[in-house]
Scaffold this active site. Structure first.
Site, PDB file in Angstrom:
ATOM      1  N   GLY A  10       7.751   1.567  -3.679  1.00  0.00           N
ATOM      2  CA  GLY A  10       8.288   1.879  -2.354  1.00  0.00           C
ATOM      3  C   GLY A  10       7.170   2.228  -1.382  1.00  0.00           C
TER       4      GLY A  10
ATOM      5  N   ASP B  27      14.368   3.375 -14.957  1.00  0.00           N
ATOM      6  CA  ASP B  27      15.456   3.162 -13.991  1.00  0.00           C
ATOM      7  C   ASP B  27      16.254   4.462 -13.855  1.00  0.00           C
ATOM      8  OD1 ASP B  27      17.819   2.438 -12.683  1.00  0.00           O
ATOM      9  OD2 ASP B  27      17.704   0.387 -13.462  1.00  0.00           O
TER      10      ASP B  27
ATOM     11  N   ALA C  14      14.598   6.070  -4.721  1.00  0.00           N
ATOM     12  CA  ALA C  14      15.867   6.422  -4.074  1.00  0.00           C
ATOM     13  C   ALA C  14      16.564   5.160  -3.603  1.00  0.00           C
ATOM     14  CB  ALA C  14      15.617   7.346  -2.875  1.00  0.00           C
TER      15      ALA C  14
ATOM     16  N   THR D  64      17.660   3.754  -0.456  1.00  0.00           N
ATOM     17  CA  THR D  64      17.275   4.125   0.913  1.00  0.00           C
ATOM     18  C   THR D  64      17.908   3.238   1.994  1.00  0.00           C
ATOM     19  OG1 THR D  64      15.298   2.756   0.698  1.00  0.00           O
ATOM     20  CG2 THR D  64      15.041   5.096   0.209  1.00  0.00           C
TER      21      THR D  64
ATOM     22  N   THR E 168      15.396  14.176   2.538  1.00  0.00           N
ATOM     23  CA  THR E 168      15.404  13.618   3.886  1.00  0.00           C
ATOM     24  C   THR E 168      16.005  14.563   4.924  1.00  0.00           C
ATOM     25  OG1 THR E 168      16.480  11.883   5.214  1.00  0.00           O
ATOM     26  CG2 THR E 168      17.570  12.480   3.186  1.00  0.00           C
TER      27      THR E 168
ATOM     28  N   TYR F 204      24.436   7.995   2.865  1.00  0.00           N
ATOM     29  CA  TYR F 204      23.081   8.201   2.341  1.00  0.00           C
ATOM     30  C   TYR F 204      22.723   9.695   2.359  1.00  0.00           C
ATOM     31  CZ  TYR F 204      17.939   8.386   2.666  1.00  0.00           C
ATOM     32  OH  TYR F 204      16.604   8.710   2.498  1.00  0.00           O
TER      33      TYR F 204
ATOM     34  N   TRP G  20      11.811   9.866   8.948  1.00  0.00           N
ATOM     35  CA  TRP G  20      11.279   8.656   9.589  1.00  0.00           C
ATOM     36  C   TRP G  20       9.953   8.178   8.956  1.00  0.00           C
ATOM     37  CZ3 TRP G  20      11.886   9.642  15.624  1.00  0.00           C
ATOM     38  CH2 TRP G  20      13.206  10.004  15.897  1.00  0.00           C
TER      39      TRP G  20
HETATM   40  N1  LIG Z   1      12.188   5.627   4.441  1.00  0.00           N
HETATM   41  C1  LIG Z   1      12.445   6.689   5.203  1.00  0.00           C
HETATM   42  O1  LIG Z   1      12.478   6.617   6.448  1.00  0.00           O
HETATM   43  C2  LIG Z   1      12.697   8.026   4.572  1.00  0.00           C
HETATM   44  C3  LIG Z   1      12.945   9.136   5.404  1.00  0.00           C
HETATM   45  C4  LIG Z   1      13.127  10.381   4.806  1.00  0.00           C
HETATM   46  C5  LIG Z   1      13.080  10.520   3.441  1.00  0.00           C
HETATM   47  N2  LIG Z   1      12.864   9.416   2.662  1.00  0.00           N
HETATM   48  C6  LIG Z   1      12.828   9.615   1.214  1.00  0.00           C
HETATM   49  O2  LIG Z   1      11.500   9.371   0.782  1.00  0.00           O
HETATM   50  C7  LIG Z   1      11.519   8.871  -0.559  1.00  0.00           C
HETATM   51  C8  LIG Z   1      10.679   7.618  -0.633  1.00  0.00           C
HETATM   52  O3  LIG Z   1      11.198   6.692   0.306  1.00  0.00           O
HETATM   53  P1  LIG Z   1      10.532   5.279   0.588  1.00  0.00           P
HETATM   54  O4  LIG Z   1      10.569   5.076   2.064  1.00  0.00           O
HETATM   55  O5  LIG Z   1       9.236   5.160  -0.146  1.00  0.00           O
HETATM   56  O6  LIG Z   1      11.629   4.341  -0.080  1.00  0.00           O
HETATM   57  P2  LIG Z   1      11.552   2.777  -0.423  1.00  0.00           P
HETATM   58  O7  LIG Z   1      10.393   2.158   0.243  1.00  0.00           O
HETATM   59  O8  LIG Z   1      12.916   2.237  -0.161  1.00  0.00           O
HETATM   60  O9  LIG Z   1      11.271   2.782  -1.985  1.00  0.00           O
HETATM   61  C9  LIG Z   1      12.206   3.281  -2.889  1.00  0.00           C
HETATM   62  C10 LIG Z   1      11.754   2.885  -4.268  1.00  0.00           C
HETATM   63  O10 LIG Z   1      12.752   3.345  -5.191  1.00  0.00           O
HETATM   64  C11 LIG Z   1      12.967   2.292  -6.113  1.00  0.00           C
HETATM   65  N3  LIG Z   1      14.285   2.409  -6.721  1.00  0.00           N
HETATM   66  C12 LIG Z   1      15.487   2.184  -6.157  1.00  0.00           C
HETATM   67  N4  LIG Z   1      16.459   2.350  -7.068  1.00  0.00           N
HETATM   68  C13 LIG Z   1      15.849   2.691  -8.235  1.00  0.00           C
HETATM   69  C14 LIG Z   1      16.310   2.983  -9.540  1.00  0.00           C
HETATM   70  N5  LIG Z   1      17.607   2.922  -9.862  1.00  0.00           N
HETATM   71  N6  LIG Z   1      15.410   3.305 -10.492  1.00  0.00           N
HETATM   72  C15 LIG Z   1      14.093   3.351 -10.199  1.00  0.00           C
HETATM   73  N7  LIG Z   1      13.584   3.056  -8.986  1.00  0.00           N
HETATM   74  C16 LIG Z   1      14.461   2.730  -8.013  1.00  0.00           C
HETATM   75  C17 LIG Z   1      12.846   1.034  -5.284  1.00  0.00           C
HETATM   76  O11 LIG Z   1      12.691  -0.073  -6.147  1.00  0.00           O
HETATM   77  P3  LIG Z   1      12.538  -1.589  -5.595  1.00  0.00           P
HETATM   78  O12 LIG Z   1      11.061  -1.730  -5.344  1.00  0.00           O
HETATM   79  O13 LIG Z   1      13.055  -2.421  -6.699  1.00  0.00           O
HETATM   80  O14 LIG Z   1      13.347  -1.676  -4.321  1.00  0.00           O
HETATM   81  C18 LIG Z   1      11.621   1.374  -4.452  1.00  0.00           C
HETATM   82  O15 LIG Z   1      10.442   1.076  -5.145  1.00  0.00           O
HETATM   83  C19 LIG Z   1      12.997   8.682  -0.913  1.00  0.00           C
HETATM   84  O16 LIG Z   1      13.447   9.823  -1.596  1.00  0.00           O
HETATM   85  C20 LIG Z   1      13.689   8.638   0.436  1.00  0.00           C
HETATM   86  O17 LIG Z   1      15.027   9.070   0.351  1.00  0.00           O
HETATM   87  C21 LIG Z   1      12.653   8.190   3.193  1.00  0.00           C
END
Ligand SMILES: NC(=O)c1ccc[n+]([C@@H]2O[C@H](COP(=O)([O-])OP(=O)(O)OC[C@H]3O[C@@H](n4cnc5c(N)ncnc54)[C@H](OP(=O)(O)O)[C@@H]3O)[C@@H](O)[C@H]2O)c1
Length: 296
Positions: free
Chosen positions: A11, A37, A61, A63, A102, A126, A151
């Site tokens: 991610g 997983d 997560a 997301t 988040t 979410y 964000w």
């Molecule tokens: N993005 C935002 O704006 C944001 C904002 C606030 C908080 N957050 C939090 O920050 C954290 C990291 O977010 P991010 O932006 O890095 O998210 P991301 O880019 O969507 O990456 C999420 C990762 O989780 C993996 N994943 C999903 N389902 C899974 C499962 N069942 N088992 C194992 N891995 C799984 C995905 O795998 P794949 O590679 O196969 O998709 C991906 O590698 C999360 O907790 C998110 O809720 C994000």
């Protein structure tokens, strides 16, 4: 040597953490989603119990905020049940769990930046699933740090900065929401903060446990960030769009978003001496990295 298992390594935050490079006396291990997983409790148990680990950092997560509105059970499976199992397993092993959450756990109705103890009240699926995940982590492993970010932006995968750069290549005007206020979170800075907190939790029983907020400094709207991105693109001689500021009601999405996504980061500064950098600088760095083609 301390061994830390990191989920979600592909991610945005995961790739940023991989890019941090080597950390002294610490090995970060990033199993693939197939190997670890969050919806497969047995796989998680087997990997955690077949090796020595000093901490787990959970970046994985569900997301997809808008898709979650229709995929409630999958969002809860990954964002609530996965962290619940991880919290139980890490508690059984006697190691800390560092879990990312988040700003979407809040309603956004408050008229000041949110502090950690403010009442949650998500307004989309979410957010509800992430709020439930936080609750599970607190219930099952007191030896935790929950870090709420907002964000997240980076040169990786898909995010607001990449979307703006892509659209500006062939659209003269971009309509961007100006009444949702928050702060960007550089995935790189978040990754570094998480590693720092993890090493503190591993090495000191006195290090604070609990919930903390992390985002870059300077509260802005999405339209403000878009305008800044366009300025940077212009400096680089790239095509840039005019930003038309619109209201949330003019840009309907399946999931509602909080109007106020501002997180107060004082607690993380006091507990871990982490001082987030200016959001404008973070955005500038990411845009320049994307333009220079260092990342795809
Ligand atoms: N993005 C935002 O704006 C944001 C904002 C606030 C908080 N957050 C939090 O920050 C954290 C990291 O977010 P991010 O932006 O890095 O998210 P991301 O880019 O969507 O990456 C999420 C990762 O989780 C993996 N994943 C999903 N389902 C899974 C499962 N069942 N088992 C194992 N891995 C799984 C995905 O795998 P794949 O590679 O196969 O998709 C991906 O590698 C999360 O907790 C998110 O809720 C994000």
């Amino acid at each position: 040597m301390k061994r830390i298992l990191v989920t979600g390594g592909d991610g945005q935050v995961g790739q940023a953490m991989k890019a941090l490079g080597s950390i002294s006396e610490t090995e970060l291990v990033f199993p693939t989603r197939q190997d670890f997983d969050l919806s497969d409790a047995e796989k998680m148990r087997s990997m955690l119990f077949s090796n020595v680990w000093h901490c787990v950092i959970n970046l994985a997560a569900y997301t997809a905020v808008d898709k979650a509105e229709d995929n409630t059970s999958e969002a809860f499976l990954i964002n609530r049940d996965g962290p619940a199992k991880l919290a139980q397993l890490t508690a059984n092993l006697g190691i800390p769990l560092v879990h990312v959450s988040t700003d979407y756990v809040f309603s956004g109705d408050l008229d000041r930046p949110y502090i950690e103890t403010d009442v949650t009240g998500p307004i989309n699926v979410y957010g509800l699933s992430k709020e439930a995940g936080e609750r599970e982590v607190r219930t099952h492993n007191p030896n935790h740090a929950i870090i709420r970010a907002s964000w997240v932006v980076s040169p990786y995968r898909s995010n607001f900065i990449k979307t703006m750069i892509r659209l500006s290549a062939n659209q003269s005007v971009l309509r961007v929401v100006s009444d949702q206020i928050g702060a960007p979170t550089s995935a790189r800075e978040l990754a570094a903060a998480l590693v720092h907190i993890t090493t503190e939790l591993i090495s000191s029983k006195d290090a604070q446990r609990g919930t903390f907020h992390f985002c870059n400094s300077g509260y802005v709207s999405w339209a403000d960030i878009a305008g800044h991105i366009m300025e940077i693109l212009t400096e680089y001689g790239r095509p840039a769009s005019r930003i038309e500021r619109i209201s949330t009601s003019e840009y309907p999405t399946p999931a509602r978003r909080p109007k106020n996504s501002c997180l107060n980061t004082q607690a993380i500064s006091e507990a871990f001496h982490i001082n987030p950098k200016d959001g404008r600088d973070a955005v500038r760095l990411i845009v320049s990295e994307i333009i220079q083609g260092e990342f795809q």
